[in-house]
Design an enzyme around this catalytic site. Structure first.
Site, PDB file in Angstrom:
ATOM      1  N   ALA A  17       0.809  -1.231   0.000  1.00  0.00           N
ATOM      2  CA  ALA A  17       0.000   0.000   0.000  1.00  0.00           C
ATOM      3  C   ALA A  17       0.837   1.274   0.000  1.00  0.00           C
ATOM      4  CB  ALA A  17      -0.942  -0.003   1.207  1.00  0.00           C
ATOM      5  N   ARG A  97      12.606  -8.246  -8.495  1.00  0.00           N
ATOM      6  CA  ARG A  97      13.829  -8.844  -9.051  1.00  0.00           C
ATOM      7  C   ARG A  97      14.927  -7.795  -9.002  1.00  0.00           C
ATOM      8  NH1 ARG A  97      15.150 -13.054 -12.583  1.00  0.00           N
ATOM      9  NH2 ARG A  97      13.002 -13.597 -13.063  1.00  0.00           N
ATOM     10  N   GLN A 117       0.463 -15.080   3.304  1.00  0.00           N
ATOM     11  CA  GLN A 117      -0.738 -14.278   3.005  1.00  0.00           C
ATOM     12  C   GLN A 117      -1.908 -15.193   2.627  1.00  0.00           C
ATOM     13  OE1 GLN A 117       0.155 -11.083   0.247  1.00  0.00           O
ATOM     14  NE2 GLN A 117       1.451 -10.027   1.735  1.00  0.00           N
ATOM     15  N   GLY A 135       1.472  -8.363  -7.985  1.00  0.00           N
ATOM     16  CA  GLY A 135       2.924  -8.483  -7.788  1.00  0.00           C
ATOM     17  C   GLY A 135       3.491  -9.637  -8.604  1.00  0.00           C
ATOM     18  N   ASN A 136       4.563  -9.373  -9.326  1.00  0.00           N
ATOM     19  CA  ASN A 136       5.144 -10.372 -10.232  1.00  0.00           C
ATOM     20  C   ASN A 136       6.091 -11.340  -9.532  1.00  0.00           C
ATOM     21  OD1 ASN A 136       4.076  -9.834 -12.839  1.00  0.00           O
ATOM     22  ND2 ASN A 136       5.160  -7.879 -12.818  1.00  0.00           N
ATOM     23  N   ASP A 164      -2.555  -5.937 -19.782  1.00  0.00           N
ATOM     24  CA  ASP A 164      -2.159  -6.445 -21.101  1.00  0.00           C
ATOM     25  C   ASP A 164      -3.344  -6.354 -22.064  1.00  0.00           C
ATOM     26  OD1 ASP A 164       0.468  -7.688 -20.045  1.00  0.00           O
ATOM     27  OD2 ASP A 164      -1.070  -8.556 -18.780  1.00  0.00           O
ATOM     28  N   ARG A 167      -3.833  -2.819 -23.091  1.00  0.00           N
ATOM     29  CA  ARG A 167      -2.768  -2.444 -24.033  1.00  0.00           C
ATOM     30  C   ARG A 167      -3.086  -2.975 -25.434  1.00  0.00           C
ATOM     31  NH1 ARG A 167       2.060  -4.321 -19.880  1.00  0.00           N
ATOM     32  NH2 ARG A 167       2.432  -2.291 -18.915  1.00  0.00           N
ATOM     33  N   HIS A 192       1.417 -13.517 -17.544  1.00  0.00           N
ATOM     34  CA  HIS A 192       1.704 -12.074 -17.608  1.00  0.00           C
ATOM     35  C   HIS A 192       3.221 -11.914 -17.715  1.00  0.00           C
ATOM     36  CE1 HIS A 192       1.781  -7.810 -16.914  1.00  0.00           C
ATOM     37  NE2 HIS A 192       2.625  -7.993 -15.914  1.00  0.00           N
TER      38      HIS A 192
HETATM   39  N1  LIG Z   1       0.399  -7.707 -13.278  1.00  0.00           N
HETATM   40  C1  LIG Z   1       0.662  -6.530 -13.826  1.00  0.00           C
HETATM   41  O1  LIG Z   1       0.057  -6.166 -14.851  1.00  0.00           O
HETATM   42  C2  LIG Z   1       1.687  -5.598 -13.236  1.00  0.00           C
HETATM   43  C3  LIG Z   1       2.425  -5.974 -12.144  1.00  0.00           C
HETATM   44  N2  LIG Z   1       3.329  -5.116 -11.560  1.00  0.00           N
HETATM   45  C4  LIG Z   1       4.042  -5.586 -10.354  1.00  0.00           C
HETATM   46  O2  LIG Z   1       3.480  -4.939  -9.208  1.00  0.00           O
HETATM   47  C5  LIG Z   1       4.406  -4.944  -8.136  1.00  0.00           C
HETATM   48  C6  LIG Z   1       4.452  -3.625  -7.390  1.00  0.00           C
HETATM   49  O3  LIG Z   1       4.677  -2.541  -8.211  1.00  0.00           O
HETATM   50  P1  LIG Z   1       4.925  -1.057  -7.607  1.00  0.00           P
HETATM   51  O4  LIG Z   1       3.803  -0.624  -6.735  1.00  0.00           O
HETATM   52  O5  LIG Z   1       5.283  -0.193  -8.762  1.00  0.00           O
HETATM   53  O6  LIG Z   1       6.212  -1.347  -6.713  1.00  0.00           O
HETATM   54  P2  LIG Z   1       6.764  -0.593  -5.429  1.00  0.00           P
HETATM   55  O7  LIG Z   1       8.124  -1.151  -5.192  1.00  0.00           O
HETATM   56  O8  LIG Z   1       6.588   0.881  -5.561  1.00  0.00           O
HETATM   57  O9  LIG Z   1       5.778  -1.080  -4.260  1.00  0.00           O
HETATM   58  C7  LIG Z   1       5.751  -2.360  -3.766  1.00  0.00           C
HETATM   59  C8  LIG Z   1       5.417  -2.268  -2.289  1.00  0.00           C
HETATM   60  O10 LIG Z   1       5.215  -3.592  -1.805  1.00  0.00           O
HETATM   61  C9  LIG Z   1       5.671  -3.610  -0.482  1.00  0.00           C
HETATM   62  N3  LIG Z   1       5.882  -4.981   0.027  1.00  0.00           N
HETATM   63  C10 LIG Z   1       6.971  -5.779  -0.108  1.00  0.00           C
HETATM   64  N4  LIG Z   1       6.806  -6.917   0.579  1.00  0.00           N
HETATM   65  C11 LIG Z   1       5.583  -6.856   1.149  1.00  0.00           C
HETATM   66  C12 LIG Z   1       4.859  -7.730   1.995  1.00  0.00           C
HETATM   67  N5  LIG Z   1       5.368  -8.908   2.393  1.00  0.00           N
HETATM   68  N6  LIG Z   1       3.627  -7.354   2.398  1.00  0.00           N
HETATM   69  C13 LIG Z   1       3.111  -6.175   2.022  1.00  0.00           C
HETATM   70  N7  LIG Z   1       3.773  -5.279   1.238  1.00  0.00           N
HETATM   71  C14 LIG Z   1       4.987  -5.630   0.810  1.00  0.00           C
HETATM   72  C15 LIG Z   1       6.950  -2.783  -0.520  1.00  0.00           C
HETATM   73  O11 LIG Z   1       7.339  -2.347   0.779  1.00  0.00           O
HETATM   74  C16 LIG Z   1       6.529  -1.643  -1.437  1.00  0.00           C
HETATM   75  O12 LIG Z   1       6.008  -0.545  -0.704  1.00  0.00           O
HETATM   76  C17 LIG Z   1       5.729  -5.392  -8.764  1.00  0.00           C
HETATM   77  O13 LIG Z   1       5.910  -6.769  -8.456  1.00  0.00           O
HETATM   78  C18 LIG Z   1       5.492  -5.209 -10.254  1.00  0.00           C
HETATM   79  O14 LIG Z   1       6.321  -6.070 -11.027  1.00  0.00           O
HETATM   80  C19 LIG Z   1       3.491  -3.846 -12.036  1.00  0.00           C
HETATM   81  C20 LIG Z   1       2.793  -3.423 -13.142  1.00  0.00           C
HETATM   82  C21 LIG Z   1       1.863  -4.279 -13.845  1.00  0.00           C
HETATM   83  O1  LIG Z   2       7.652  -5.738 -15.036  1.00  0.00           O
HETATM   84  C1  LIG Z   2       6.928  -4.968 -14.347  1.00  0.00           C
HETATM   85  O2  LIG Z   2       7.094  -4.755 -13.135  1.00  0.00           O
HETATM   86  C2  LIG Z   2       5.803  -4.225 -15.036  1.00  0.00           C
HETATM   87  C3  LIG Z   2       4.768  -5.109 -15.593  1.00  0.00           C
HETATM   88  O3  LIG Z   2       4.513  -6.214 -15.169  1.00  0.00           O
HETATM   89  C4  LIG Z   2       4.032  -4.564 -16.737  1.00  0.00           C
HETATM   90  O4  LIG Z   2       4.190  -3.360 -17.024  1.00  0.00           O
HETATM   91  O5  LIG Z   2       3.288  -5.310 -17.373  1.00  0.00           O
END
Ligand SMILES: NC(=O)C1=CN([C@@H]2O[C@H](COP(=O)(O)OP(=O)(O)OC[C@H]3O[C@@H](n4cnc5c(N)ncnc54)[C@H](O)[C@@H]3O)[C@@H](O)[C@H]2O)C=CC1
Ligand SMILES: O=C([O-])CC(=O)C(=O)O
Length: 333
Positions: A17, A97, A117, A135-136, A164, A167, A192
């Site tokens: 969050a 990663r 979780q 989350g990936n 996706d 997009r 994904h």
């Molecule tokens: N499926 C999709 O289409 C997409 C997936 N993603 C993925 O989303 C994820 C997050 O992206 P952002 O918000 O930009 O990253 P970010 O790094 O800004 O935020 C992630 C947050 O998760 C928190 N976190 C880590 N471990 C945790 C835990 N055990 N419990 C609760 N929170 C925890 C971190 O402290 C951080 O605040 C990445 O894995 C990214 O690859 C991003 C874009 C698209």
């Molecule tokens: O690789 C990432 O963190 C971003 C992602 O999944 C996407 O943009 O589809």
């Protein structure tokens, strides 16, 4: 004007969050974009211990937004507190990663997050809990969470491929110079990841077959590459991964499941636990064409799959099987 009747509040738990997606998403949820203008929301912000303070800062800003729809805001690092009575779990926080990291380390790091979780969801969430993993690696993280939540019905687990999907719709609309509302029946199949298969074999553009309009060369080449590598292209261009468009896709996913598609003949895409449909091995979390039916996602059945599509789907499914074998080998499921 009629006085507004508010429904029972929804409890939404968002992990990660304090992260970027969280910052983009929470204010839109507070403004009613996800659950509509008549449903108050209790926000549960789950963070890693080191980011709880930052999450508390975001909570202060949420309070300052003074949204009449926000029925409560809580910040915690304990999944059991966060998921207590939750109706919606949106799991964004994941192990990122980092340079030089082995795949097994990445999967192990994520297993340490999504396993516990899943257990907490199983034990304390509301009976109608729905889980959306962002989350990936999103598909496999959803599989890990589901494996640790045996009492939650399988169809409640999804991983986001709506980004996706959006997009793909946008690329096809741009190519054919129409408004996105004219694009129907696009599908994202598989993982994904870069192996995903954005499919326009069944798509229409203003009622006409898309493939006839754009030709197979573009549909099988530039189109697939552009959609599948869009995440990487955004990272390169803006120096960070997609955030606002991801928040939009999350809202689209939840809103469409609750309220239905604007055109019931259309469909959208989400990754969910395979029941064997389209020859995808059972239990893999695979993206499919889906429609919302009574608040559940239902896979659109009976689509003809030609040889090209079969090869592309199989390639992405092979990657999902590899990821499953790797998490099995690590004892994470
Ligand atoms: N499926 C999709 O289409 C997409 C997936 N993603 C993925 O989303 C994820 C997050 O992206 P952002 O918000 O930009 O990253 P970010 O790094 O800004 O935020 C992630 C947050 O998760 C928190 N976190 C880590 N471990 C945790 C835990 N055990 N419990 C609760 N929170 C925890 C971190 O402290 C951080 O605040 C990445 O894995 C990214 O690859 C991003 C874009 C698209
Ligand atoms: O690789 C990432 O963190 C971003 C992602 O999944 C996407 O943009 O589809």
């Amino acid at each position: 004007m009629e006085p507004t009747t508010l429904t029972k509040p929804a409890t939404l738990t968002l992990s990660g969050a304090a992260g970027q997606i969280g910052y983009s998403l929470l204010f839109r949820v507070a403004a009613g974009e996800m659950f509509g203008p008549n449903t108050p929301v209790r926000l549960r912000m789950l963070e890693a211990p080191q980011a709880v303070r930052a999450a508390a800062g975001v909570a202060m800003e949420l309070q300052d937004a003074a949204s009449p729809l926000v029925a409560g805001i809580e910040v915690t690092a304990d999944p059991r507190v966060a998921f207590e009575g939750a109706n919606h779990a949106i799991l964004v926080g994941a192990r990122p990663r980092t340079a030089g990291m082995e795949r097994s380390d990445l999967l192990e790091g994520n297993g340490a997050i999504f396993g516990p979780q899943g257990e907490a969801l199983n034990d304390v969430a509301a009976d109608d809990i729905r889980v959306l993993v962002i989350g990936n690696p999103a598909n496999t993280n959803a599989m890990i969470a589901a494996a640790h939540a045996p009492d939650v019905p399988r169809d409640r687990f999804t991983a986001l491929t709506r980004l996706d999907h959006n997009r793909a719709v946008a690329q096809l609309a741009a190519r054919t110079s129409v408004n996105v509302r004219e694009i129907k029946r696009v599908t994202i199949w598989g993982n994904h990841s870069r192996t995903q298969y954005p499919d326009i074999r069944h798509a229409t553009v203003a009622g006409r077959p898309a493939l006839e309009m754009v030709g197979t060369e573009w549909a099988e080449g530039v189109f697939i590459e552009t959609v599948a590598q869009r995440g990487g292209a955004i990272i390169e261009a803006r120096g960070g991964s997609s955030v606002a468009s991801t928040a939009t896709a999350i809202i689209d996913h939840v809103r469409d499941r609750r309220f239905g598609l604007s055109d019931p003949e259309d469909w959208t895409s989400t990754a969910l636990i395979s029941d064997g449909s389209y020859g995808v091995p059972e239990g893999l979390v695979c993206s499919y064409p889906v429609r919302p039916v009574d608040g559940r996602w239902e896979i659109v059945q009976g689509l003809a799959i030609d040889e090209f599509s079969r090869t592309k789907i199989d390639a992405s499914v092979a990657e999902l099987e590899e990821e499953r074998a790797a998490v099995q080998a690590l004892g994470l499921i």
